[in-house]
Design a protein around this motif. Structure first.
Motif, PDB file in Angstrom:
ATOM      1  N   THR A 523       0.840  -1.187   0.000  1.00  0.00           N
ATOM      2  CA  THR A 523       0.000   0.000   0.000  1.00  0.00           C
ATOM      3  C   THR A 523       0.879   1.242   0.000  1.00  0.00           C
ATOM      4  O   THR A 523       2.083   1.160   0.283  1.00  0.00           O
ATOM      5  N   VAL A 524       0.266   2.370  -0.316  1.00  0.00           N
ATOM      6  CA  VAL A 524       0.954   3.659  -0.221  1.00  0.00           C
ATOM      7  C   VAL A 524       0.120   4.582   0.662  1.00  0.00           C
ATOM      8  O   VAL A 524      -1.110   4.615   0.553  1.00  0.00           O
ATOM      9  N   GLU A 525       0.811   5.308   1.543  1.00  0.00           N
ATOM     10  CA  GLU A 525       0.119   6.242   2.424  1.00  0.00           C
ATOM     11  C   GLU A 525      -0.109   7.565   1.690  1.00  0.00           C
ATOM     12  O   GLU A 525       0.788   8.084   1.024  1.00  0.00           O
ATOM     13  N   CYS A 526      -1.315   8.073   1.838  1.00  0.00           N
ATOM     14  CA  CYS A 526      -1.683   9.361   1.241  1.00  0.00           C
ATOM     15  C   CYS A 526      -2.471  10.154   2.288  1.00  0.00           C
ATOM     16  O   CYS A 526      -2.960   9.593   3.275  1.00  0.00           O
ATOM     17  N   ASP A 527      -2.595  11.422   2.073  1.00  0.00           N
ATOM     18  CA  ASP A 527      -3.399  12.235   2.984  1.00  0.00           C
ATOM     19  C   ASP A 527      -4.840  11.730   2.999  1.00  0.00           C
ATOM     20  O   ASP A 527      -5.542  11.761   1.989  1.00  0.00           O
ATOM     21  N   GLY A 528      -5.279  11.231   4.139  1.00  0.00           N
ATOM     22  CA  GLY A 528      -6.667  10.832   4.302  1.00  0.00           C
ATOM     23  C   GLY A 528      -7.052   9.503   3.715  1.00  0.00           C
ATOM     24  O   GLY A 528      -8.220   9.111   3.795  1.00  0.00           O
ATOM     25  N   LEU A 529      -6.108   8.774   3.137  1.00  0.00           N
ATOM     26  CA  LEU A 529      -6.449   7.474   2.566  1.00  0.00           C
ATOM     27  C   LEU A 529      -5.189   6.636   2.381  1.00  0.00           C
ATOM     28  O   LEU A 529      -4.064   7.137   2.463  1.00  0.00           O
ATOM     29  N   ARG A 530      -5.405   5.348   2.142  1.00  0.00           N
ATOM     30  CA  ARG A 530      -4.317   4.438   1.817  1.00  0.00           C
ATOM     31  C   ARG A 530      -4.584   3.872   0.434  1.00  0.00           C
ATOM     32  O   ARG A 530      -5.683   3.399   0.142  1.00  0.00           O
ATOM     33  N   GLY A 531      -3.586   3.936  -0.443  1.00  0.00           N
ATOM     34  CA  GLY A 531      -3.749   3.462  -1.803  1.00  0.00           C
ATOM     35  C   GLY A 531      -3.266   2.034  -1.980  1.00  0.00           C
ATOM     36  O   GLY A 531      -2.390   1.562  -1.252  1.00  0.00           O
ATOM     37  N   THR A 532      -3.835   1.344  -2.970  1.00  0.00           N
ATOM     38  CA  THR A 532      -3.466  -0.035  -3.280  1.00  0.00           C
ATOM     39  C   THR A 532      -3.188  -0.163  -4.767  1.00  0.00           C
ATOM     40  O   THR A 532      -3.531   0.700  -5.575  1.00  0.00           O
ATOM     41  N   LEU A 533      -2.561  -1.237  -5.160  1.00  0.00           N
ATOM     42  CA  LEU A 533      -2.357  -1.685  -6.544  1.00  0.00           C
ATOM     43  C   LEU A 533      -1.420  -0.820  -7.387  1.00  0.00           C
ATOM     44  O   LEU A 533      -0.624  -1.343  -8.153  1.00  0.00           O
ATOM     45  N   TRP A 534      -1.471   0.485  -7.240  1.00  0.00           N
ATOM     46  CA  TRP A 534      -0.896   1.352  -8.271  1.00  0.00           C
ATOM     47  C   TRP A 534      -0.598   2.723  -7.686  1.00  0.00           C
ATOM     48  O   TRP A 534      -1.258   3.184  -6.757  1.00  0.00           O
ATOM     49  N   SER A 535       0.377   3.401  -8.252  1.00  0.00           N
ATOM     50  CA  SER A 535       0.607   4.821  -7.975  1.00  0.00           C
ATOM     51  C   SER A 535       1.275   5.428  -9.197  1.00  0.00           C
ATOM     52  O   SER A 535       1.774   4.708 -10.070  1.00  0.00           O
ATOM     53  N   GLU A 536       1.262   6.754  -9.271  1.00  0.00           N
ATOM     54  CA  GLU A 536       1.791   7.436 -10.449  1.00  0.00           C
ATOM     55  C   GLU A 536       2.584   8.672 -10.049  1.00  0.00           C
ATOM     56  O   GLU A 536       2.228   9.371  -9.083  1.00  0.00           O
ATOM     57  N   GLU A 537       3.635   8.910 -10.793  1.00  0.00           N
ATOM     58  CA  GLU A 537       4.467  10.097 -10.584  1.00  0.00           C
ATOM     59  C   GLU A 537       3.945  11.211 -11.492  1.00  0.00           C
ATOM     60  O   GLU A 537       4.307  11.317 -12.658  1.00  0.00           O
ATOM     61  N   LEU A 538       3.056  12.030 -10.932  1.00  0.00           N
ATOM     62  CA  LEU A 538       2.398  13.085 -11.691  1.00  0.00           C
ATOM     63  C   LEU A 538       3.046  14.435 -11.400  1.00  0.00           C
ATOM     64  O   LEU A 538       3.367  14.751 -10.253  1.00  0.00           O
ATOM     65  N   GLU A 539       3.187  15.239 -12.448  1.00  0.00           N
ATOM     66  CA  GLU A 539       3.582  16.638 -12.281  1.00  0.00           C
ATOM     67  C   GLU A 539       2.373  17.501 -12.608  1.00  0.00           C
ATOM     68  O   GLU A 539       1.945  17.563 -13.767  1.00  0.00           O
ATOM     69  N   PRO A 540       1.763  18.166 -11.604  1.00  0.00           N
ATOM     70  CA  PRO A 540       0.602  19.004 -11.886  1.00  0.00           C
ATOM     71  C   PRO A 540       1.010  20.268 -12.633  1.00  0.00           C
ATOM     72  O   PRO A 540       2.171  20.693 -12.576  1.00  0.00           O
ATOM     73  N   ASP A 541       0.056  20.864 -13.317  1.00  0.00           N
ATOM     74  CA  ASP A 541       0.359  22.082 -14.084  1.00  0.00           C
ATOM     75  C   ASP A 541       0.005  23.355 -13.328  1.00  0.00           C
ATOM     76  O   ASP A 541       0.108  24.459 -13.867  1.00  0.00           O
ATOM     77  N   GLY A 542      -0.403  23.208 -12.078  1.00  0.00           N
ATOM     78  CA  GLY A 542      -0.712  24.367 -11.248  1.00  0.00           C
ATOM     79  C   GLY A 542      -2.154  24.810 -11.290  1.00  0.00           C
ATOM     80  O   GLY A 542      -2.553  25.707 -10.535  1.00  0.00           O
ATOM     81  N   SER A 543      -2.963  24.187 -12.146  1.00  0.00           N
ATOM     82  CA  SER A 543      -4.359  24.607 -12.273  1.00  0.00           C
ATOM     83  C   SER A 543      -5.309  23.782 -11.423  1.00  0.00           C
ATOM     84  O   SER A 543      -6.498  24.091 -11.343  1.00  0.00           O
ATOM     85  N   ALA A 544      -4.793  22.703 -10.800  1.00  0.00           N
ATOM     86  CA  ALA A 544      -5.652  21.787 -10.058  1.00  0.00           C
ATOM     87  C   ALA A 544      -5.319  21.811  -8.573  1.00  0.00           C
ATOM     88  O   ALA A 544      -4.211  22.168  -8.159  1.00  0.00           O
ATOM     89  N   GLU A 545      -6.295  21.392  -7.777  1.00  0.00           N
ATOM     90  CA  GLU A 545      -6.120  21.257  -6.328  1.00  0.00           C
ATOM     91  C   GLU A 545      -5.635  19.845  -6.012  1.00  0.00           C
ATOM     92  O   GLU A 545      -6.187  18.865  -6.527  1.00  0.00           O
ATOM     93  N   THR A 546      -4.606  19.747  -5.187  1.00  0.00           N
ATOM     94  CA  THR A 546      -4.178  18.433  -4.711  1.00  0.00           C
ATOM     95  C   THR A 546      -5.059  18.050  -3.528  1.00  0.00           C
ATOM     96  O   THR A 546      -4.923  18.586  -2.430  1.00  0.00           O
ATOM     97  N   VAL A 547      -5.975  17.133  -3.763  1.00  0.00           N
ATOM     98  CA  VAL A 547      -6.906  16.692  -2.721  1.00  0.00           C
ATOM     99  C   VAL A 547      -6.195  15.797  -1.717  1.00  0.00           C
ATOM    100  O   VAL A 547      -6.449  15.858  -0.514  1.00  0.00           O
ATOM    101  N   SER A 548      -5.291  14.965  -2.227  1.00  0.00           N
ATOM    102  CA  SER A 548      -4.526  14.055  -1.372  1.00  0.00           C
ATOM    103  C   SER A 548      -3.151  13.875  -1.992  1.00  0.00           C
ATOM    104  O   SER A 548      -3.037  13.712  -3.212  1.00  0.00           O
TER     105      SER A 548
END
Length: 658
Positions: A523-548
């Motif tokens: 699993t991977v720890e995230c703000d407010g949740l724990r993720g399973t199976l998969w994760s991704e290395e994303l670079e946001p473009d500054g227009s979106a809110e990071t929810v977790s």
């Protein structure tokens, strides 16, 4: 065009496959007596009777079937008459070995079971058409006939030379030129370039990895080849009986048959439903298949097969505990079924399915199974007139697509632990547990009628589908999308940037740098949740809110969940409770509410037309608080302020005017 309503005539059909050829004729009258006692209104005849009707090439022996059709009509029981073409007689394989399918290794699949035919074989198709023609001509005017059932569970694959010829014709129609095929398949890789159509074979056993675009087209072709077999027989019976609806039974979530495409060619969409009684997710799985089939049918649908007890093909075959058969049958009706049928009526004493349950089990008419079947039949008669033909309305759609499934299932993918169907079930389960009415849709479909659209995963998307999703979200629709979506085009070609640029702009992603699949159980720890199976290395473009954001590890601080306007992207699969909460919040923001607020755990609420179904999937009693007075159609009693449901209990409620 005829419909299921033409067969049901304002009731819910109840019955199942009837195989009287397995029994002495003196048993038939007793079967009719017991069917009437159980409230059976419909039986399916002839599914596996090819050898009985045509014992040798060109022969026709209809006498036994004539007597059965007359017997059913005299007993007031309608007949869904099957074309028996799913199981050719031994003489066909012996005289025409070219009709037998071959595996990808070249092994002949011989006769002695069922579905032993090559869908591309002209000889098989000729015999099947001739038999269907004679069957339709003989029974077109019989008063017992209510529906046609073509073949059974189309699931045959073949890699023979005849299939290769058919595949080449299909490819030529799709790609037009060999040069275009080479471009679509990326045959510059590993020196796979084709010079002529004759060089192309089905994707047989190879030394190492096969070309995934080659495999993708073969899966499309196989679904289409089987569909050609279906439509050929459908057209024959429709010519003789244009007023009689036609169906064939889907297997649930089967990879080899694009059910969206097939449903367009059916008057009645039907499915075989076999959840495992020991699976704690069995009720949710049943609900998911109902929602999917109803969506394919665009209205009422048919349970063609289910088990009254145990099946015979799992490693351990558990029976259904008392009450579960009733619960799941009424659950199907709640979610839009206008026919509830079984495999089969009388349990076989011989053959490979003699341990598969039936409405009338080995225990006979005094057995527990038959007692429960009689109760179901009586209750369907009570509610049939009020529920038949009524709609189930859903404001949330889960997008599901066979092309995307086929593309994601390629052998050489980032993680073999990621299974498309498991993702679809996980997302649907989150809605089911939240009490939210759900439907399914294709990614190119009109989505304007939904407040929220979910994409568990659509690895492969057409330009039209992407534009559709973007337009939906930018028009104010709530879109929630899972990981590894929009990665490839319809040929399986990876889009620049690792995700289509239109989707990246929609979700506020500049770049997908890397996919980080997880090991089994990790699993991977995230703000407010724990993720399973998969994760991704994303670079946001500054227009979106990071929810977790990810916490710890290589992705520390990078976004796990991004939100831009009404569009949300999940780069991992949250654990079930977290996914339920996240989707529940998005649904609430979109104005979607549960069917009934504050339900106890394990209780399902579904509204069909004016009726409210409450279904307790738990083994302990549960109380449901409801304002106002209601009449329970199953018991004839009025309730005021709430309902008590016993173990596997069901209530079907109609509002009582004040």
């Amino acid at each position: 065009m005829p419909s299921l309503h033409d067969a049901t005539r304002g009731r819910v059909l109840f019955g199942g496959d009837y195989n009287p050829e397995q029994w002495p004729e003196e048993v038939w009258a007793d079967d009719v007596r017991l069917m009437k006692e159980a409230g059976v209104t419909s039986v399916t005849l002839g599914v596996f009777s090819w050898a009985m009707i045509e014992p040798r090439p060109g022969a026709r022996e209809f006498g036994w079937l004539d007597r059965l059709m007359d017997l059913m009509h005299a007993g007031g029981i309608g007949v869904v008459l099957a074309t028996p073409t799913s199981s050719p007689p031994p003489w066909m394989g012996a005289l025409h070995p070219e009709t037998l399918p071959r595996t990808e290794e070249g092994t002949v699949v011989t006769y002695g079971s069922r579905q032993h035919f090559c869908p591309s074989s002209p000889v098989y198709r000729r015999y099947a058409a001739a038999l269907t023609e004679d069957l339709a001509a003989r029974y077109a005017d019989h008063p017992a006939l209510t529906m046609w059932h073509i073949n059974n569970e189309y699931c045959t694959h073949c890699w023979c030379d005849g299939t290769a010829d058919h595949f080449r014709r299909w490819l030529a129609a799709r790609h037009r030129t060999v040069a275009a095929l080479n471009e679509a398949w990326g045959t510059a890789f590993w020196s796979q370039r084709y010079d002529t159509w004759s060089e192309i074979l089905p994707p047989r056993r190879v030394q190492y990895l096969r070309n995934p675009a080659h495999e993708l087209d073969f899966k499309r072709f196989t679904s289409d080849a089987l569909l050609e077999c279906y439509t050929a027989e459908r057209d024959i019976v429709a010519r003789h009986t244009p007023h009689i609806p036609v169906t064939t039974n889907f297997m649930p979530l089967w990879e080899g048959q694009d059910a969206w495409a097939w449903a367009e060619h059916e008057d009645v969409v039907s499915v075989d439903v076999y959840p495992d009684p020991k699976d704690p997710r069995g009720g949710q799985y049943n609900a998911m298949l109902a929602d999917m089939t109803r969506s394919q049918a665009c209205g009422p649908w048919m349970v063609m097969e289910q088990a009254a007890g145990s099946v015979n093909w799992r490693e351990v075959n558990h029976p259904k505990p008392a009450g579960l058969n009733r619960l799941w049958s009424l659950q199907a009706v709640a979610r839009g079924a206008d026919a509830v049928c079984y495999f089969q009526w009388r349990q076989s004493r011989q053959g490979s399915e003699k341990f598969h349950s039936a409405m009338l089990s080995h225990a006979g008419e005094h057995g527990r199974t038959f007692a429960e079947v009689k109760r179901i039949g009586a209750e369907l008669a009570l509610i049939g007139a009020e529920v038949s033909g009524k709609e189930v309305t859903a404001e949330v759609a889960v997008l599901h697509d066979w092309d995307a499934w086929w593309g994601a299932a390629q052998q050489d993918r980032p993680s073999s632990l990621v299974a498309y169907t498991e993702l679809v079930q996980a997302w649907h389960a989150a809605l089911w547990e939240g009490g939210i009415a759900t439907g399914f849709a294709r990614p190119e479909a009109d989505l304007s009628g939904y407040r929220m659209v979910l994409v568990p995963q659509l690895y492969l998307l057409s330009d039209a589908a992407i534009d559709n999703l973007v337009a939906y979200a930018r028009g104010g629709g709530t879109l929630v999308c899972g990981f590894f979506t929009g990665v490839a085009d319809p040929d399986g070609r990876v889009r620049p940037g690792g995700m289509d640029s239109r989707l990246r702009a929609l979700f506020g992603i500049r770049t997908v740098h890397e996919w980080w699949p997880l090991e089994a159980g990790a699993t991977v720890e995230c703000d407010g949740l724990r993720g399973t199976l998969w994760s991704e290395e994303l670079e946001p473009d500054g227009s979106a809110e990071t929810v977790s954001a990810y916490r710890g590890g290589e992705l520390d601080g990078l976004p796990a969940v991004l939100r831009k306007g009404t569009a949300t992207y999940l780069s991992t699969l949250p654990e079930p409770g977290a996914l339920r909460d996240l989707l529940g919040r998005r649904a609430a923001e979109a104005g979607v509410r549960p069917v009934v607020e504050g339900l106890p755990t394990g209780v399902e609420a579904v509204r069909r037309g004016e009726l409210l179904f409450l279904l307790n999937h738990g083994r302990s009693p549960a109380g449901v608080k409801l304002p106002g007075r209601r009449l329970d159609l199953l018991t004839g009693t009025e309730t005021d302020g709430g309902v008590e449901l016993g173990r596997f209990g069901v209530a079907v409620l109609r509002d009582v005017p004040a």
